[in-house]
Scaffold this active site. Structure first.
Site, PDB file in Angstrom:
ATOM      1  N   LYS A 243       0.602  -1.298  -0.131  1.00  0.00           N
ATOM      2  CA  LYS A 243       0.050  -0.063   0.101  1.00  0.00           C
ATOM      3  C   LYS A 243       0.854   1.413   0.011  1.00  0.00           C
ATOM      4  O   LYS A 243       2.186   1.110   0.558  1.00  0.00           O
ATOM      5  CB  LYS A 243      -0.869  -0.022   1.430  1.00  0.00           C
ATOM      6  CG  LYS A 243      -2.049  -1.110   1.303  1.00  0.00           C
ATOM      7  CD  LYS A 243      -2.777  -0.977   2.530  1.00  0.00           C
ATOM      8  CE  LYS A 243      -3.714  -2.192   2.988  1.00  0.00           C
ATOM      9  NZ  LYS A 243      -4.652  -1.878   2.031  1.00  0.00           N
ATOM     10  N   ARG A 317     -10.036 -11.872   2.683  1.00  0.00           N
ATOM     11  CA  ARG A 317     -11.001 -12.980   2.093  1.00  0.00           C
ATOM     12  C   ARG A 317     -10.284 -14.312   1.933  1.00  0.00           C
ATOM     13  O   ARG A 317     -11.276 -15.322   2.234  1.00  0.00           O
ATOM     14  CB  ARG A 317     -11.604 -12.672   0.605  1.00  0.00           C
ATOM     15  CG  ARG A 317     -10.523 -12.509  -0.468  1.00  0.00           C
ATOM     16  CD  ARG A 317     -10.975 -11.561  -1.492  1.00  0.00           C
ATOM     17  NE  ARG A 317     -11.071 -10.266  -1.418  1.00  0.00           N
ATOM     18  CZ  ARG A 317     -11.541  -9.211  -2.249  1.00  0.00           C
ATOM     19  NH1 ARG A 317     -11.770  -9.497  -3.447  1.00  0.00           N
ATOM     20  NH2 ARG A 317     -11.511  -8.011  -1.735  1.00  0.00           N
TER      21      ARG A 317
END
Length: 467
Positions: A243, A317
């Protein structure tokens, strides 16, 4: 664990001062002598939402306060009173019944302070006299559950790693004599949690990944089984798809789903709901090292489905896939999962309104109604089958990053989880933000508890007939 200010709500009202709830442009007659109206006029108090005016007494002490309700009183606005009223004992005037009880709970929620790193010795706090007939212990349990989730989210990753989450889980289990089992490190591979292991294997040995499982009343096979599942990424660097600085700044909150699952689990057990309960938390750090999982890798999962990795920053996820599969092995009647899963959810609905995903209309209706009733809103989003093809992979059974044409990132993330959700009972996914980015009285910037009170109210309503 967090301990809410234990005397934020009290039952004895001797010596309390009134907080008069005043509608916008409502009459001030009857709130005291003419001096009260004059004082309000001098300070331009008109009853606008959130206006607060402290009333002086003739002896130089406080005589009470006026609090603006606007055109109609929103009980959640009473959160601001806990941060703005002077220290002392107060009572609400002008509201009754369920409205007064909701306001009292809001006051307790507004009393949360994160003080781990900044001492406030001798800080005096306001207290509120609970309305007659209110179940004060139950309200304080709810407020304490929210405070626990918020404190876990507020705590920096250096002090809230996988081991600290495990420690909190063990304390929660011990309180209610529940069982707890932890599978960590290389044992995750032996126990068939390959996705959890892959996401967390790059972290330092002291912060190795783990699957935490709490079980409560599992021998009561006459009771329905509820599974709570939480994403516990204690810090999300993004992995090799690292990020940017702005996106990484608040990634200590990426374990917000785990905090919510644990806090709600504690609340269910403390409330003695007539259910069997399983709480599953996958706690990992998405770090960067020579052993990081990579874009292009194909991972196995507990369910046996292979997953092509397109982006290592879509890691939540992956760990939820293994945890949801484990939940399914208990054959639950109801599964709720909480995850700070996608930025797309914020683009769709902003920070205050978490998306709710479920393919069961009855469960959706129950959750939405419960959220409205307890002022803890949710918004149902579609598990749109037309986007399932965005998860197709040429190499594996499914991919973790949807094809760009689908665009609906929160929807496709929920569709991914649906592939791994239990096949028994009903399932709902909450894509929470777990963060309040706008500081105001009663809502400090930082960790936020979202959807948890709605879920507790729904569980209480759904299973009350089983008592």
């Amino acid at each position: 664990m967090s301990v809410l200010h234990p005397e934020s709500l009290v039952t004895r009202g001797a010596g309390s001062l009134p907080v008069h709830i005043v509608r916008k442009d409502g009459p001030l007659d009857g709130l005291g002598d003419a001096a009260t109206a004059a004082w309000a006029g001098a300070h331009d108090f008109t009853g606008k939402t959130g206006q607060l005016l402290v009333l002086p007494g003739g002896d130089g002490k406080l005589a009470g306060a006026l609090f603006g309700a606007g055109d109609s009183f929103d009980p959640s606005s009473a959160r601001g009173l806990a941060a703005r009223l002077p220290a002392g004992l107060w009572r609400l005037e002008g509201v009754n019944g369920a409205e007064a009880e909701a306001a009292a709970l809001a006051f307790a929620l507004g009393g949360y302070r994160f003080g781990r790193y900044r001492a406030r010795p001798g800080e005096a706090r306001p207290q509120l006299v609970a309305p007659k007939g209110m179940d004060v212990p139950a309200a304080l349990r709810i407020a304490a559950a929210c405070a626990l989730a918020r404190e876990m989210v507020d705590t920096p990753a250096a002090d809230m790693g996988p081991l600290q989450i495990e420690t909190i889980a063990r304390e929660i289990a011990s309180e209610s004599r529940a069982s707890v089992a932890v599978t960590e490190g290389e044992a995750l591979l032996e126990a068939n949690y390959p996705a959890i292991h892959a996401v967390g294997r790059a972290a330092s040995p002291a912060r190795q990944p783990r699957l935490i499982e709490i079980g409560w009343q599992l021998d009561r096979t006459d009771l329905p089984l509820v599974a709570l599942v939480g994403k516990g990424v204690v810090f999300d660097s993004g992995g090799l798809n690292i990020k940017g600085g702005a996106g990484m700044r608040n990634m200590k909150k990426d374990m917000g789903g785990a905090a919510h699952a644990l806090a709600l689990g504690r609340l269910v057990m403390q409330s003695k709901l007539p259910v069997r309960l399983v709480v599953l938390v996958a706690a990992v750090e998405n770090a960067i090292s020579a052993d990081s999982f990579r874009p292009g890798d194909v991972l196995n999962s507990r369910k046996g489905l292979t997953i092509e990795i397109g982006n290592t920053d879509a890691e939540g996820r992956l760990i939820l896939a293994d945890a949801l599969c484990r939940a399914g092995e208990h054959r639950p009647d109801l599964t709720l999962d909480f995850a700070t899963l996608t930025g797309a959810a914020r683009i769709a609905l902003g920070p205050d309104l978490p998306p709710l995903y479920t393919d069961d209309d009855a469960l959706a209706a129950e959750l939405l109604e419960a959220g409205r009733a307890v002022h803890d809103p949710l918004w149902r989003m579609p598990l749109w089958p037309g986007y399932r093809a965005a998860l197709d992979s040429e190499l594996a059974d499914v991919r973790n990053d949807p094809a760009a044409w689908a665009q609906a990132g929160s929807v496709t993330a929920a569709l991914f989880l649906q592939r791994f959700a239990p096949e028994t009972g009903v399932w709902a996914h909450m894509d929470i933000f777990a963060w309040n980015p706008r500081a105001r009285p009663g809502w400090p910037e930082g960790g936020a508890a979202q959807a948890m009170r709605a879920c507790h109210a729904m569980l209480t309503q759904r299973y009350s007939a089983a008592r």
